[in-house]
Design a protein around this motif. Sequence first.
Motif, PDB file in Angstrom:
ATOM      1  N   GLY A 275       0.762  -1.446  -0.167  1.00  0.00           N
ATOM      2  CA  GLY A 275       0.024  -0.096   0.033  1.00  0.00           C
ATOM      3  C   GLY A 275       1.137   1.393   0.055  1.00  0.00           C
ATOM      4  O   GLY A 275       0.336   2.594   0.239  1.00  0.00           O
ATOM      5  N   GLY A 276       2.243   1.305  -0.059  1.00  0.00           N
ATOM      6  CA  GLY A 276       2.957   2.603  -0.268  1.00  0.00           C
ATOM      7  C   GLY A 276       3.885   2.355  -1.460  1.00  0.00           C
ATOM      8  O   GLY A 276       3.129   2.661  -2.401  1.00  0.00           O
ATOM      9  N   THR A 277       5.243   2.216  -1.469  1.00  0.00           N
ATOM     10  CA  THR A 277       5.423   2.309  -3.192  1.00  0.00           C
ATOM     11  C   THR A 277       4.759   1.963  -4.167  1.00  0.00           C
ATOM     12  O   THR A 277       4.914   2.072  -5.505  1.00  0.00           O
ATOM     13  CB  THR A 277       7.392   2.825  -2.863  1.00  0.00           C
ATOM     14  OG1 THR A 277       7.046   0.687  -2.781  1.00  0.00           O
ATOM     15  CG2 THR A 277       7.402   3.457  -2.339  1.00  0.00           C
ATOM     16  N   PHE A 278       4.728   0.479  -4.261  1.00  0.00           N
ATOM     17  CA  PHE A 278       3.469  -0.182  -5.065  1.00  0.00           C
ATOM     18  C   PHE A 278       2.292   0.909  -6.088  1.00  0.00           C
ATOM     19  O   PHE A 278       2.131   0.692  -6.749  1.00  0.00           O
ATOM     20  CB  PHE A 278       2.814  -1.077  -4.061  1.00  0.00           C
ATOM     21  CG  PHE A 278       2.212  -1.835  -5.619  1.00  0.00           C
ATOM     22  CD1 PHE A 278       2.727  -3.388  -6.246  1.00  0.00           C
ATOM     23  CD2 PHE A 278       0.832  -1.985  -5.464  1.00  0.00           C
ATOM     24  CE1 PHE A 278       2.000  -3.342  -7.373  1.00  0.00           C
ATOM     25  CE2 PHE A 278      -0.010  -2.701  -6.446  1.00  0.00           C
ATOM     26  CZ  PHE A 278       0.798  -3.890  -7.670  1.00  0.00           C
ATOM     27  N   GLN A 279       2.233   1.457  -4.430  1.00  0.00           N
ATOM     28  CA  GLN A 279       0.889   2.172  -5.333  1.00  0.00           C
ATOM     29  C   GLN A 279       1.640   3.528  -6.101  1.00  0.00           C
ATOM     30  O   GLN A 279       0.468   4.197  -7.293  1.00  0.00           O
ATOM     31  CB  GLN A 279       0.017   2.709  -4.639  1.00  0.00           C
ATOM     32  CG  GLN A 279      -0.966   1.882  -3.148  1.00  0.00           C
ATOM     33  CD  GLN A 279      -1.791   1.691  -3.891  1.00  0.00           C
ATOM     34  OE1 GLN A 279      -2.184   1.950  -5.443  1.00  0.00           O
ATOM     35  NE2 GLN A 279      -2.759   1.691  -3.020  1.00  0.00           N
TER      36      GLN A 279
ATOM     37  N   ASN B 148      -2.586   7.198   5.632  1.00  0.00           N
ATOM     38  CA  ASN B 148      -2.627   7.681   4.053  1.00  0.00           C
ATOM     39  C   ASN B 148      -3.215   6.891   2.948  1.00  0.00           C
ATOM     40  O   ASN B 148      -3.731   7.725   2.032  1.00  0.00           O
ATOM     41  CB  ASN B 148      -0.886   7.610   3.746  1.00  0.00           C
ATOM     42  CG  ASN B 148      -0.495   8.050   2.756  1.00  0.00           C
ATOM     43  OD1 ASN B 148      -0.951   8.814   2.255  1.00  0.00           O
ATOM     44  ND2 ASN B 148      -0.044   7.535   1.732  1.00  0.00           N
ATOM     45  N   ASN B 149      -3.669   5.959   3.741  1.00  0.00           N
ATOM     46  CA  ASN B 149      -5.173   5.241   2.984  1.00  0.00           C
ATOM     47  C   ASN B 149      -6.110   5.785   2.538  1.00  0.00           C
ATOM     48  O   ASN B 149      -6.619   5.986   1.729  1.00  0.00           O
ATOM     49  CB  ASN B 149      -5.546   3.868   3.322  1.00  0.00           C
ATOM     50  CG  ASN B 149      -4.206   3.350   3.068  1.00  0.00           C
ATOM     51  OD1 ASN B 149      -4.015   2.443   1.761  1.00  0.00           O
ATOM     52  ND2 ASN B 149      -3.741   2.689   3.795  1.00  0.00           N
TER      53      ASN B 149
ATOM     54  N   GLY C 143      -4.244  -1.059  -1.238  1.00  0.00           N
ATOM     55  CA  GLY C 143      -4.677  -0.260   0.063  1.00  0.00           C
ATOM     56  C   GLY C 143      -5.638  -1.403   1.215  1.00  0.00           C
ATOM     57  O   GLY C 143      -5.437  -1.379   2.034  1.00  0.00           O
ATOM     58  N   ALA C 144      -6.664  -1.521   0.341  1.00  0.00           N
ATOM     59  CA  ALA C 144      -7.300  -2.892   1.811  1.00  0.00           C
ATOM     60  C   ALA C 144      -6.167  -3.680   2.147  1.00  0.00           C
ATOM     61  O   ALA C 144      -6.424  -3.733   3.009  1.00  0.00           O
ATOM     62  CB  ALA C 144      -8.472  -3.196   0.613  1.00  0.00           C
ATOM     63  N   LEU C 145      -5.663  -4.331   1.657  1.00  0.00           N
ATOM     64  CA  LEU C 145      -4.675  -5.138   1.943  1.00  0.00           C
ATOM     65  C   LEU C 145      -3.480  -4.661   3.307  1.00  0.00           C
ATOM     66  O   LEU C 145      -3.885  -5.363   4.178  1.00  0.00           O
ATOM     67  CB  LEU C 145      -4.173  -6.258   1.031  1.00  0.00           C
ATOM     68  CG  LEU C 145      -4.555  -6.693  -0.206  1.00  0.00           C
ATOM     69  CD1 LEU C 145      -3.695  -7.056  -1.822  1.00  0.00           C
ATOM     70  CD2 LEU C 145      -5.206  -7.936   0.111  1.00  0.00           C
TER      71      LEU C 145
END
Length: 537
Positions: A32-36, A110-111, A208-210
């Motif tokens: 949910g961080g740099t992957f996004q 942050n989500n 983000g949910a994960l």
Amino acid sequence: MVLEDDADAEHRIASSGNFRTLALTVCSAAIGGTFQYGYNISIINSPTNYIQRFINDTYWERWGTGLDTPKITLVWTFIVSAFSLGGLVGALLAGPMALRFGRKHSLLLNNGFLFASVALVLTSRWARSFEMIVAARLLVGVNAGVSMNVQPMYFGESAPKHLRGAVAFSSAVFTALGIFLGQVVGLTELLGAEALWPYLLASNAVPGALQLLTLPWFPESPRYLLMDRGDEGACILALTRLRGGVAPEEELEEMRQEMEKQRQQHGGSGSVSPWALLKDRTLRPQLRTVMAASSAMMLCGNDSIYFYASSIFREAGIPAEKVQYACVGTGLSEFTAAAASNLLIERVGRRWLLVGGYSLMAGFASVFTLALALQGLGVAGMPYVSMACVFTYILSFGIGPAGVTGILPAEIFDQASRPTAYMIAGSLMWLNLLLVGMAFPFIIAGLGPYCFLPFGAVCVAAALFLGRTLPETKGRTLAEITAEFDKQGAEGEKGEAKPGHLGSGMDCPSTPLTAKPGPDGEEDLLPSRDEDVGVEC
């Protein structure tokens, strides 16, 4: 002998637990961080034509007239630029959030920006409002800006010294993975069809949910708990989980010493303001290095080459309907290079990966320019050379600059200065990304086949500057790294120091010393004026 075997077995169990907990923490934070960041960069490319058609149709419904191509392009530019502007806002928010809420909780909070953007993009077609897409991209940019700064900070502070580089480099691995999966999901067979573009842009809600479901179960940064919150008990518990059941006393002692040094340097304040960091002479070599590395990462043109890839592949003779699969290969190239470098970083070191990556990029930019020029003259085979250069340029970027750049602030700044250093570095990254995104079409129009010469020049300058100023940080403590930078600062200010001048930037008055009786009857040398007592020179 039995005792030795038992000790070895306990060490192996502890090491296994250490790796498992740390690996799961990295995956949970990064998904949910740099992957996004990588995912949201790539998913916007596939529905470009569909969204531009939606903009025109919406305008026609409102005003009874359509938009010409330049105006549609202008609105599309707002949508694309909103992501970079949001990233700049997120970079500015990241430092205060990391201090106020902690590293882990900042990533969780942050989500909120992400899910607000998802709601906007899912309802934009129903509301017949392309302005909602602009707002959605702005919010998802804020999400990316926060995660790009807080996540490497979290990783750098949670990993043991011998794994610090590999763990922090995983941020780049997940960025490249996000780019690759975003390209895959954007294929016409999946969510790349015209009817599905709102769901494609909203698919970032899944990672983000994960993160929201998994990250709360993992510990906060031990350094944050001890050095920012002053909670040694919580720090020990976090270290116990991250180190496989045992909190290393040596690591705890190193943190205590760093905390004491931080209190002496910063007067007990919990953080350093941007202005104070910019004025601090002792940290100028570190700040120059981080600012140069962050700027070069965006000015080197790697993101621009993704946009240029489609036309290169078409020129190479790849059928139009197959170009999207070739573009997926570019994302796979960066992911492969980042994953390989993640295994090499603790062997090769940060400095050589950075310098080597930029050197290779400079070489391939030269070959790319020559191939484009000869391609314009009709020389056979040049489109294939250009296509090869696209892949090799991206591979070279993934080798070092993509991952090492994000590690540097975590390794060369202390706990008080680190959030502010990330804020400054992140702001420069997003400003330069915005600059390149807006200038690249004009660079192509003005320079034609020579459009990558400026990017090659940036790579040469980055390799030379970082090779000269960046010491190797692999396996070294902050004190050892700081000593290397202090040598640079001393060389830079050699011959400039005045009598009574302090390295901290204070002027110490040149006060005559007089002999006064000490408490043991012997004479001590003390300043002749009482008001000068207390100024340590």
